[in-house]
Each structure stands twice: as structure tokens, then as C-alpha cells.
Design a protein around this motif. Structure first.
Motif, short mmCIF file in Angstrom:
data_model
loop_
_atom_site.label_atom_id
_atom_site.label_comp_id
_atom_site.label_asym_id
_atom_site.label_seq_id
_atom_site.Cartn_x
_atom_site.Cartn_y
_atom_site.Cartn_z
N UNK A 159 0.88 -1.34 -0.02
CA UNK A 159 -0.13 -0.04 -0.06
C UNK A 159 0.73 1.36 0.02
N UNK A 160 1.84 1.38 0.84
CA UNK A 160 2.89 2.43 0.80
C UNK A 160 3.51 2.42 -0.35
N UNK A 161 4.05 1.42 -1.30
CA UNK A 161 4.36 1.69 -2.57
C UNK A 161 3.55 2.11 -3.63
N UNK A 162 2.13 1.58 -3.46
CA UNK A 162 1.33 2.22 -4.31
C UNK A 162 1.11 3.64 -4.18
N UNK A 163 1.31 4.24 -3.24
CA UNK A 163 1.34 5.77 -3.15
C UNK A 163 2.51 6.68 -3.49
N UNK A 164 3.75 5.71 -3.03
CA UNK A 164 4.92 6.43 -3.33
C UNK A 164 5.50 6.17 -4.76
N UNK A 165 5.53 5.14 -5.40
CA UNK A 165 6.42 4.82 -6.48
C UNK A 165 5.95 5.86 -7.73
N UNK A 166 4.72 6.06 -7.78
CA UNK A 166 4.14 6.96 -8.83
C UNK A 166 4.59 8.38 -8.69
N UNK A 167 5.11 8.76 -7.41
CA UNK A 167 5.43 10.11 -7.24
C UNK A 167 6.80 10.37 -7.75
N UNK A 168 7.51 9.29 -8.11
CA UNK A 168 8.81 9.53 -8.72
C UNK A 168 8.70 10.06 -10.19
N UNK A 169 7.91 9.35 -10.97
CA UNK A 169 7.64 10.16 -12.34
C UNK A 169 6.80 11.29 -12.25
N UNK A 170 5.78 11.60 -11.31
CA UNK A 170 4.98 12.65 -11.22
C UNK A 170 5.97 13.76 -10.90
N UNK A 171 7.05 13.63 -10.07
CA UNK A 171 7.79 14.77 -9.69
C UNK A 171 8.65 15.10 -10.92
N UNK A 172 9.03 14.21 -11.79
CA UNK A 172 9.66 14.22 -12.91
C UNK A 172 8.83 15.13 -14.10
N UNK A 173 7.69 14.95 -13.94
CA UNK A 173 6.69 15.57 -14.88
C UNK A 173 6.35 16.89 -14.61
N UNK A 174 6.36 17.08 -13.12
CA UNK A 174 6.21 18.49 -12.64
C UNK A 174 7.55 19.59 -12.81
N UNK A 175 8.58 18.80 -12.74
CA UNK A 175 9.93 19.65 -13.33
C UNK A 175 10.01 19.87 -14.72
N UNK A 176 9.79 18.81 -15.35
CA UNK A 176 9.88 19.02 -16.86
C UNK A 176 8.83 19.93 -17.43
N UNK A 177 7.60 19.99 -16.99
CA UNK A 177 6.71 20.90 -17.33
C UNK A 177 6.93 22.38 -17.03
N UNK A 178 7.26 22.58 -15.63
CA UNK A 178 7.63 23.97 -15.26
C UNK A 178 8.92 24.59 -15.98
N UNK A 179 9.90 23.85 -16.33
CA UNK A 179 11.17 24.23 -16.97
C UNK A 179 10.89 24.60 -18.33
N UNK A 180 9.92 23.69 -19.18
CA UNK A 180 9.45 23.90 -20.40
C UNK A 180 8.74 25.22 -20.53
N UNK A 181 7.89 25.63 -19.60
CA UNK A 181 7.20 26.97 -19.64
C UNK A 181 8.06 27.80 -19.51
N UNK A 182 9.33 27.78 -18.74
CA UNK A 182 9.91 28.69 -18.65
C UNK A 182 11.08 29.11 -19.86
N UNK A 183 10.79 27.96 -20.74
CA UNK A 183 11.70 28.03 -21.84
C UNK A 183 13.14 27.51 -21.86
N UNK A 184 13.44 26.82 -20.75
CA UNK A 184 14.51 26.25 -20.42
C UNK A 184 15.35 25.03 -20.95
#
Length: 416
Positions: free
Chosen positions: A101-126
Motif C-alpha cells: 500500500x505504501x508503494x502504491x502511493x510512493x512509486x508514482x510520485x517519482x515519475x510525477x515529480x519528473x513531470x512537474x519539473x519538466x513541465x515547469x522548466x519547459x514553460x520557462x523556455x529552459x
């Protein structure tokens, strides 16, 4: 607060949560609870089982329904609650259920954190290739910090490691709601059933090159789980031998293992140069042969005169891990349409930390019990040698089968 600092804090906490228990859970399992290796392999497979379906599902949700940063926050808060409960578990079977159950919540956050970072950086044109690695390196620093906190406070064999992780998870869960907004893609009219279900990322398997990339990601993901599962326990086991039991490397093995993460911080910063110079295939091959060295050096090492081999192995780990995980996620980003960016990262996570983790942890646990355990003692040199041979076979097959001609123009797509 600058965007880079905001994403740096996110990455630090993201991997602090994992570092607080991932390397030391083996010591808690074997030294504190005295449970078996086969059962431990099952526990480590929970992150793999969760990664088979959760990153892909949450990627679909983040692409279409709920902003990725909000989903990140929700999952970390839920995960914190589970981590607080883990010390109450007293049987291997229940431990498996709760950890899953713990892993069901944690493992997707790794790719979600990447998505958040890539999205924000792209919006800034970096340029992501240049800007993201120095941000991501703070995730590794967070992992190291957690290992040192747990080790120096004497929590390596204690349930306290889960409380440390839980507090960090709760902090990141609350903080995530302040991160840059990741826009969801509104569902267009006349869409196909596959699009409606968010399955477009699976079309990547139709391309031979991408299919092979994901298959080898799975096989290499298995190697990663082996070193996470058994590295700390390997050093702790030397306490059974009189001439080794009082050595600092045996008393505080997590600190020795943290050299691996220190090495990561250096190799992460080298990724932009290596990717642009050599391309994804050669970088992945370097990673695979580094895994061969990682395991081979462990096979000949010990906490005394053989300690230099273990330290060199930990240094090599930085190249083995980063050149695969970070470069792989950047490669997937370059191959995905913006509409399926979160789904694509979820798919990569599914293959590496999902199927790969299940393959590595389940087979290794059974193999160690069946072939490399005598009178309750694990024959570690034979274990590490078998892992090294496996990694060598994977590397040679990848070199022959994966066809990719590098062009510097390929890397330009990361910043668009």
C-alpha cells in the motif's frame, strides 16, 4: 522563491523519503525481525508490483484529470500515514500488505515529480538537459542525508527509520500544493477509445527501437533492485565474523553505502556532456558495464583489506544508476508528445521499477535461499558474481540489438 529552488526542495524531499528506509530495511528485516530471505524478496517486490500499474495510471490521471503537482501532494500525504503505521506490523505477511500500500502511493510520485519539473522548466523556455540534472542532484543529496540521519541516530535496525520517512513525506505532501501548475489536457471530441482511456503512451511499443528500449529498461531495472535490497545487509553480515565485527564499516554500513549516492551527485552533472557527445545508446551501455563492475567489485570486497574494492564499487554505482535512470527519462521525454508526457514517464517507471523490480527481487530472493545459503549464512561472493554475470549478458545483448544512430540534433528536442 526561484523556480529552480522550488524544484530543488521538491527533489530533496522526494528522495529523502526513500533514502530513510530503502537501504536499511534489510537490516531491520534480518537483524531486528529475523525473517527469511525469500520473504524479504517478496517485500522488495512490492515497489515493483506497485510500479507495474500505478505510474501508468497516475500518468493518465495527471495528463487528463488532476494536475500532477496536486496528485503528487495527495499521494505523499497518504503515504505518510502508511509509513507511520509500518512499525506496528508484526508478521511478514502483514508487512507485505502494508508495504505494498505504501508503494502504491510512493512509486508514482517519482515519475510525477519528473513531470512537474519538466513541465515547469519547459514553460520557462529552459533547456532541460542543462538545467534539470543540477536540480535532480539535490534528490540524491536528500537520499544521502536520510541515510546519514538514520545511520548516525542508530536507526538502521530500528523501526524509527519509518517515522523519519513519514515526517518527510508529510512535509512534501503539503509543499507539493505550492508547486507550479501542470496543465491537464482537455479531452478532444471524436477521440478514440485508447485516447479516452489514456493509453496512447503504449503506442510507443509499436516502434521497434522504443520497444527494445523499454525491455532493456526492465532488465536493467532488475539489477538496481539487487543492490538496493542487499548492499546494507551484505556489510552487516560481516558482524558475524570476529575480525570484522568492530569495524566502523560494519557498524555503520549505510554511511559506506552512501558513497554510492555521493557519486551520483557527480555523474548527474556529467549527463548533459555524455548525452550530447555519445548519445543514448552509448550512455546506456556505459551504465550496463558499470553494473557489471558494481557487482564484481562487491564479490571481491570485505570491510577490512577489501574495503577499497567496496568503495570503488560505490563510486561506480553513480555512473551505473544515473546514466540509466536520468538519461532514460530524458530520452522518453524526447520521444513523447506533450499530451502523453506524464503517461510516457509512467510507462518508463512501470518497466524499470515495476516489472524490473519484481523480476530482480523475487528471483534473487529465491535464488539466494536455494543456491547461496548454507546453514543460515549467505555466500555473498557467489551472490555478487552471479549478479555481475547477469548484468554482462544484458549489456552484450543491448549492444547487439538496440539500433540507434546518434545525432546532436536529437538532444535539441529536450528543450522544446
Amino acid at each position: 522563491m526561484s523556480l529552480k529552488l522550488r524544484l530543488t526542495i521538491m527533489n530533496f524531499l522526494q528522495f529523502f523519503i526513500w533514502g530513510a528506509w530503502l537501504i536499511t530495511i534489510g537490516s531491520y528485516w534480518f537483524q531486528n525481525k529475523g525473517w527469511s530471505g525469500t520473504e524479504f524478496g517478496a517485500i522488495f517486490s512490492t515497489m515493483g508490483i506497485a510500479s507495474i500499474f500505478m505510474p501508468a495510471i497516475t500518468g493518465i490521471i495527471a495528463d487528463r484529470y488532476i494536475n500532477a503537482e496536486r496528485l503528487l501532494g495527495i499521494f505523499h500525504i497518504m503515504g505518510a500515514g502508511i509509513l507511520f503505521y509500518i512499525p506496528e506490523v508484526q508478521t511478514p505477511h502483514m508487512f507485505f500488505v502494508v508495504m505494498l500500500i505504501n508503494m502504491i502511493f510512493y512509486m508514482p510520485t517519482i515519475s510525477l515529480s519528473i513531470t512537474v519539473a519538466y513541465s515547469a522548466l519547459k514553460k520557462e523556455g529552459l533547456d532541460i538537459v542543462k538545467v534539470y540534472p543540477p536540480i535532480r542532484v539535490w534528490g540524491t543529496i536528500g537520499f544521502i542525508a536520510a541515510m546519514w540521519v538514520v545511520s548516525l541516530l542508530g536507526f538502521e535496525k530500528s523501526a524509527m527509520q519509518f517515522y523519519v520517512s513519514a515526517i518527510a513525506s508529510l512535509c512534501l505532501g503539503i509543499y507539493s500544493f505550492s508547486l507550479p501548475k501542470c496543465d491537464v489536457n482537455k479531452q478532444p471530441k471524436n477521440q478514440t477509445l485508447a485516447s479516452a482511456l489514456g493509453l496512447d503512451a503504449f503506442k510507443l511499443f509499436k516502434e521497434r527501437k522504443m520497444a527494445l528500449f523499454f525491455i532493456f529498461s526492465m532488465l536493467l531495472g532488475a539489477a538496481l533492485q539487487l543492490t538496493n535490497a542487499y548492499g546494507d545487509t551484505f556489510l552487516h553480515d560481516f558482524a558475524k565474523i570476529d575480525k570484522y565485527k568492530d569495524l566502523l564499516s560494519v557498524k555503520y554500513p549505510a554511511i559506506i553505502m552512501s558513497i554510492s549516492q555521493v557519486s551520483e551527485t557527480l555523474f548527474i552533472l556529467a549527463i548533459p556532456f555524455f548525452l550530447k557527445k555519445f548519445g543514448i545508446k552509448k550512455v546506456m551501455l556505459i551504465s550496463m558495464f558499470a553494473w557489471v563492475l558494481r557487482f564484481g567489485l562487491f564479490a571481491i570486497g570485505n570491510p577490512a583489506e577489501g574495503l577499497p574494492w567496496i568503495i570503488i564499487s560505490c563510486i561506480v554505482y553513480g555512473m551505473a544508476f544515473d546514466f540509466f535512470n536520468i538519461s532514460g527519462s530524458l530520452y522518453v521525454e524526447s520521444q513523447c508528445d506533450e499530451k502523453i508526457r506524464a503517461s510516457g514517464q509512467g510507462l518508463f517507471m512501470m518497466m524499470t521499477n515495476g516489472f524490473g523490480a519484481v523480476l530482480g527481487s523475487s528471483i534473487s530472493g529465491w535464488m539466494i535461499d536455494a543456491f547461496f545459503t548454507t546453514n543460515g549464512d549467505i555466500q555473498w561472493p557467489s551472490v555478487w558474481t552471479s549478479f555481475a554475470i547477469y548484468s554482462l549478458v544484458v549489456a552484450l545483448l543491448f549492444a547487439v540489438l538496440f539500433k540507434h544512430k546518434h545525432s546532436p540534433k536529437d538532444i535539441e528536442s529536450f528543450s522544446h
